[in-house]
Design a protein around this motif. Structure first.
Motif: not given
Length: 106
Positions: A22-23, A25-28, A57, A68-71
């Motif tokens: 996710l880092h 490529h965010d938003g998978q 996430v 899915h996004h990294l937080n």
């Protein structure tokens, strides 16, 4: 902030790989996160649930798809709480030296 949940989530190498993915490529979508692994969709879903419980996430909806996004906020909180006590310059110098030595071995 539930540090225990974050540390539990980070303790598993599969979950760390998901965070790395996710880092980069965010938003998978789930199928994108499953690609290139030997894990089933159900296994990845379980790992993502643990990452979501630790707030590492977050998800959004794009139509019928779940992204899915990294937080990074919980990681920053850990850094400030646990590493902030120590001299950052020394830690950065050690990390740079370690990386250089590891790169030399390759």
């Amino acid at each position: 902030m539930d540090f225990d949940a974050v540390f539990k989530a980070l303790a598993d190498p599969t979950r760390r790989r998901l965070l790395d993915a996710l880092h980069s490529h965010d938003g998978q979508r789930l199928h994108e996160l499953c690609a290139g692994t030997d894990l089933t969709r159900q296994a990845v879903t379980k790992h993502l649930a643990i990452l979501e419980a630790a707030n590492l996430v977050v998800t959004t909806r794009a139509g019928r798809e779940k992204l899915h996004h990294l937080n990074p906020a919980p990681l920053n909180d850990i850094t400030n709480r646990w590493l902030g006590k120590y001299d950052r310059q020394q830690l950065n110098a050690l990390a740079t030296l370690k990386k250089a030595l590891e790169d030399n071995d390759e």
